[in-house]
Scaffold this active site. Structure first.
Site, PDB file in Angstrom:
ATOM      1  N   LYS A 295      -3.797   7.303  -3.804  1.00 29.98           N
ATOM      2  CA  LYS A 295      -2.743   7.841  -2.953  1.00 29.98           C
ATOM      3  C   LYS A 295      -1.664   8.420  -3.848  1.00 29.98           C
ATOM      4  O   LYS A 295      -1.063   7.685  -4.655  1.00 29.98           O
ATOM      5  CB  LYS A 295      -2.167   6.719  -2.077  1.00 29.98           C
ATOM      6  CG  LYS A 295      -3.108   6.319  -0.964  1.00 29.98           C
ATOM      7  CD  LYS A 295      -3.198   7.422   0.074  1.00 29.98           C
ATOM      8  CE  LYS A 295      -3.980   6.972   1.288  1.00 29.98           C
ATOM      9  NZ  LYS A 295      -3.971   7.967   2.346  1.00 29.98           N
TER      10      LYS A 295
ATOM     11  N   GLU B 231      -7.386  15.457  -0.774  1.00 27.65           N
ATOM     12  CA  GLU B 231      -7.297  15.346   0.694  1.00 27.65           C
ATOM     13  C   GLU B 231      -5.916  15.769   1.158  1.00 27.65           C
ATOM     14  O   GLU B 231      -4.902  15.312   0.616  1.00 27.65           O
ATOM     15  CB  GLU B 231      -7.578  13.882   1.063  1.00 27.65           C
ATOM     16  CG  GLU B 231      -7.531  13.570   2.536  1.00 27.65           C
ATOM     17  CD  GLU B 231      -8.008  12.141   2.815  1.00 27.65           C
ATOM     18  OE1 GLU B 231      -8.690  11.541   1.963  1.00 27.65           O
ATOM     19  OE2 GLU B 231      -7.682  11.623   3.893  1.00 27.65           O
TER      20      GLU B 231
ATOM     21  N   LYS C   9     -10.134   6.339  -4.039  1.00 32.49           N
ATOM     22  CA  LYS C   9      -9.211   7.341  -3.492  1.00 32.49           C
ATOM     23  C   LYS C   9      -7.815   6.908  -3.915  1.00 32.49           C
ATOM     24  O   LYS C   9      -7.385   5.792  -3.605  1.00 32.49           O
ATOM     25  CB  LYS C   9      -9.379   7.363  -1.971  1.00 32.49           C
ATOM     26  CG  LYS C   9      -8.306   8.084  -1.195  1.00 32.49           C
ATOM     27  CD  LYS C   9      -8.830   8.453   0.189  1.00 32.49           C
ATOM     28  CE  LYS C   9      -7.757   8.382   1.251  1.00 32.49           C
ATOM     29  NZ  LYS C   9      -8.229   8.840   2.564  1.00 32.49           N
TER      30      LYS C   9
ATOM     31  N   ASP D 287      -5.495  11.511  -2.232  1.00 37.85           N
ATOM     32  CA  ASP D 287      -4.979  11.873  -0.909  1.00 37.85           C
ATOM     33  C   ASP D 287      -3.477  12.077  -1.039  1.00 37.85           C
ATOM     34  O   ASP D 287      -2.750  11.157  -1.427  1.00 37.85           O
ATOM     35  CB  ASP D 287      -5.289  10.751   0.094  1.00 37.85           C
ATOM     36  CG  ASP D 287      -4.985  11.156   1.532  1.00 37.85           C
ATOM     37  OD1 ASP D 287      -4.447  12.262   1.741  1.00 37.85           O
ATOM     38  OD2 ASP D 287      -5.289  10.349   2.441  1.00 37.85           O
TER      39      ASP D 287
ATOM     40  N   HIS E  42       0.888  -1.168   0.000  1.00 37.54           N
ATOM     41  CA  HIS E  42       0.000   0.000   0.000  1.00 37.54           C
ATOM     42  C   HIS E  42       0.926   1.217   0.000  1.00 37.54           C
ATOM     43  O   HIS E  42       1.516   1.562   1.020  1.00 37.54           O
ATOM     44  CB  HIS E  42      -0.874  -0.062   1.256  1.00 37.54           C
ATOM     45  CG  HIS E  42      -2.127   0.736   1.164  1.00 37.54           C
ATOM     46  ND1 HIS E  42      -3.072   0.560   0.183  1.00 37.54           N
ATOM     47  CD2 HIS E  42      -2.610   1.733   1.960  1.00 37.54           C
ATOM     48  CE1 HIS E  42      -4.083   1.400   0.366  1.00 37.54           C
ATOM     49  NE2 HIS E  42      -3.815   2.122   1.428  1.00 37.54           N
TER      50      HIS E  42
ATOM     51  N   ASP F  52      -7.626  16.242   6.642  1.00 37.11           N
ATOM     52  CA  ASP F  52      -7.493  14.957   7.335  1.00 37.11           C
ATOM     53  C   ASP F  52      -6.511  15.130   8.491  1.00 37.11           C
ATOM     54  O   ASP F  52      -6.930  15.348   9.644  1.00 37.11           O
ATOM     55  CB  ASP F  52      -7.045  13.866   6.350  1.00 37.11           C
ATOM     56  CG  ASP F  52      -6.774  12.545   7.049  1.00 37.11           C
ATOM     57  OD1 ASP F  52      -7.073  12.432   8.255  1.00 37.11           O
ATOM     58  OD2 ASP F  52      -6.257  11.603   6.411  1.00 37.11           O
TER      59      ASP F  52
HETATM   60  C1  MUC Z   1      -5.367   8.575   5.102  1.00 34.78           C
HETATM   61  O1  MUC Z   1      -4.520   9.415   5.137  1.00 34.78           O
HETATM   62  O2  MUC Z   1      -6.488   8.931   4.827  1.00 34.78           O
HETATM   63  C2  MUC Z   1      -7.039   6.061   4.523  1.00 34.78           C
HETATM   64  C3  MUC Z   1      -7.195   5.257   3.456  1.00 34.78           C
HETATM   65  C4  MUC Z   1      -5.954   4.783   3.104  1.00 34.78           C
HETATM   66  O3  MUC Z   1      -5.673   4.057   2.173  1.00 34.78           O
HETATM   67  O4  MUC Z   1      -5.032   5.294   3.919  1.00 34.78           O
HETATM   68  C5  MUC Z   1      -5.701   6.013   4.930  1.00 34.78           C
HETATM   69  C6  MUC Z   1      -4.968   7.168   5.426  1.00 34.78           C
HETATM   70 MG    MG Z   2      -5.844  10.991   4.470  1.00 37.94          MG
END
Ligand code: MUC
Ligand code: MG
Length: 382
Positions: A167, A222, A165, A196, A20, A247
Site C-alpha cells: 500500500k 492498482e 501488494k 496499490d 493497516h 479498482d
Molecule cells: C483495496 O483498495 O484494494 C485490498 C487489500 C487491502 O489491503 O486493502 C484493500 C483495498
Molecule cells: Mg485497491
C-alpha cells in the site's frame, strides 16, 4: 412457496492484527455489516457488506449500509419468493440507486439461503467450481519497510503468501519507490511485488511513479489516480510496461464497459461488494474476460463470511491470471466463522458445504457486535 420473512443486520467491530496503513486512512479495526435473512420454511441465509476506513475509501459507510438495508431493502423484499434471487436483485436495483455494498450483503444471504435449501454450494448456482483453491496475495501495509520485509519473509517461509501488494501513496513518490525497491530487493525472486495507490497520485506523480516502479521490478500498479480520471488511466495503461489495474473505477458492469471502451486498464480488480453482489461481480468478470483483460479477485477486507461468498463465485471464474487477495480474515484478530477459511501453499481453499460454505460463531458475533456497547474506535483517520 418459501418466502422472505425477516432481514436482520448487525454491525461488528473487530480489531486488526496491526495498523493497516493506506493512502487515505490507517485501519486499526475493521467494521462489518452482517445480514441474516430468515425464510418462511425455517431456513436462513447470511451475508456481509463491508467497506474500508469508514467513509475514506468509498461513498458507503458501515452505518449507511445498515440503514439502507433496514430502511429500504428489507421492506422491499419482505414476503417475496425466497428462491427468486434474480427477481430480488432486479427489484432492488429498480428501487434503490447505488448502495452497492448494502445490496451485496443481502444478495449474498439470498444465494446462501437458496444454496442451503437446495443442498448445494453457491458455486453450483453459478455453474460449478473449476478451482478448489486460488492463489492469494498478502498486503504489506505496516507503514514501515523493515516490518514489511520481515512480514514478507515470514509469509514466504511458512508458504502462506508469495504475492505481495504494497500500500503506497501516503508518502512522496520517490520515498514510495525506494520503499518498494527495498522490499523487492529483499525478497528477490521468491515473491512478486505489486502496489496499490488507492487513487492518491496526480497524473504527473503517476508518470514518475510508474516509470520508477517498473524499474525496480514491481509488476502491477492498482488505481494510481482517481477513479474518475479515465483518460489518465488510459495514458498510464498504454504508456508503460507495468500492468495497470482498475479498482475504485469499477462499480459494477456499466463501469467495466466504460473502462474497457476507454482502454483504461490492463487488469480488473473484481470486487463483489463494489460490483453490487455476486451476480454483478460475475458480469464485471465476464466483461473483463471478453475484452482480454487480466482478472484479479479483489477484497474489501471482509471477514470470513464475505470471503467465503467471494470464494464461491471466483471458484467458477475461468482464468484469474493475477490471483486473488482474499486474506481479509487473516488481518483480523479473530475469525468469526465456526470453521476458519483455510490458507496453505500460497493459496486459499474454496469452502465446501452448502450455501457459501460458512456459518457464524454466535459467541464471536455477540462479543464483537457494536450495539453491545464496547468501544472500538471506527477505522478512519490518521
Ligand atoms: C483495496 O483498495 O484494494 C485490498 C487489500 C487491502 O489491503 O486493502 C484493500 C483495498
Ligand atoms: Mg485497491
Amino acid at each position: 412457496m418459501t418466502t422472505i420473512d425477516q432481514i436482520e443486520t448487525v454491525i461488528l467491530d473487530i480489531p486488526t492484527i496491526r495498523g493497516h496503513v493506506l493512502s487515505m486512512a490507517t485501519m486499526r479495526s475493521q467494521t462489518a455489516v452482517l445480514v441474516r435473512v430468515k425464510f418462511s420454511d425455517g431456513s436462513e441465509g447470511i451475508g456481509e457488506g463491508t467497506t474500508i476506513g469508514g467513509l475514506s475509501y468509498g461513498a458507503e459507510s458501515p452505518e449507511g449500509i445498515q440503514s439502507a438495508i433496514d430502511t429500504y431493502i428489507a421492506p422491499t423484499l419482505a414476503g417475496r419468493d425466497g428462491n427468486d434471487v434474480n427477481g430480488a436483485i432486479q427489484l432492488v436495483d429498480r428501487l434503490v440507486k447505488g448502495n452497492r455494498i448494502a445490496k451485496t450483503a443481502v444478495e449474498i444471504a439470498l444465494w446462501d439461503g437458496l444454496g442451503k435449501r437446495l443442498g448445494v454450494p453457491v458455486s453450483q448456482l453459478f455453474g460449478g467450481a473449476v478451482h478448489k483453491a486460488l492463489p492469494v496475495a498478502w498486503t504489506l501495509a505496516s507503514g514501515n519497510s523493515e516490518t514489511d520485509i520481515a512480514e514478507a519473509q515470514e509469509m514466504i517461509e511458512t508458504r502462506r503468501h508469495n504475492i505481495f501488494k504494497l500500500k503506497i501513496g501516503k508518502r512522496g513518490v520517490r520515498d514510495d519507490i525506494a520503499h518498494v525497491a527495498r522490499i523487492k530487493a529483499a525478497i528477490g525472486d521468491t515473491g512478486s511485488v505489486r502496489v496499490d495507490v488507492n487513487q492518491a497520485w496526480s497524473l504527473a506523480d503517476a508518470r514518475w511513479g510508474l516509470k520508477g516502479l517498473q524499474e525496480v521490478g514491481c509488476e502491477l500498479v492498482e488505481q494510481p489516480v482517481q477513479a474518475r480520471f479515465r483518460r489518465a488511466m488510459a495514458e498510464l495503461t498504454n504508456g508503460y510496461e507495468i500492468a495497470v489495474m482498475a479498482d475504485e473505477a469499477l462499480n459494477g458492469p456499466e463501469d467495466a464497459l466504460t473502462v474497457v471502451a476507454g482502454n483504461a486498464a490492463d487488469v480488473f480488480a473484481v470486487k463483489v461488494a463494489q460490483s453490487g453482489g455476486l451476480k454483478r461481480a460475475s458480469e464485471v468478470a465476464a466483461i473483463g474476460q471478453a475484452a482480454g483483460l487480466g482478472l484479479y479477485g479483489g477484497t474489501m477486507l471482509e471477514t470470513g463470511l464475505g470471503t467465503a461468498a467471494a470464494l464461491q463465485l471466483f471458484s467458477t471464474v475461468e482464468a484469474l491470471r493475477w490471483g486473488t487477495e482474499f486474506f481479509g480474515p487473516l488481518l483480523l484478530t479473530e475469525e468469526i466463522l465456526c470453521e476458519p477459511i483455510v490458507y496453505c501453499d500460497f493459496c486459499v481453499e474454496i469452502p465446501t458445504g452448502t450455501g457459501i460454505g460458512a456459518s457464524l460463531d454466535p459467541d464471536k458475533v455477540a462479543f464483537y457486535r457494536r450495539d453491545r456497547g464496547r468501544t472500538i474506535k471506527a477505522a478512519a483517520g490518521e
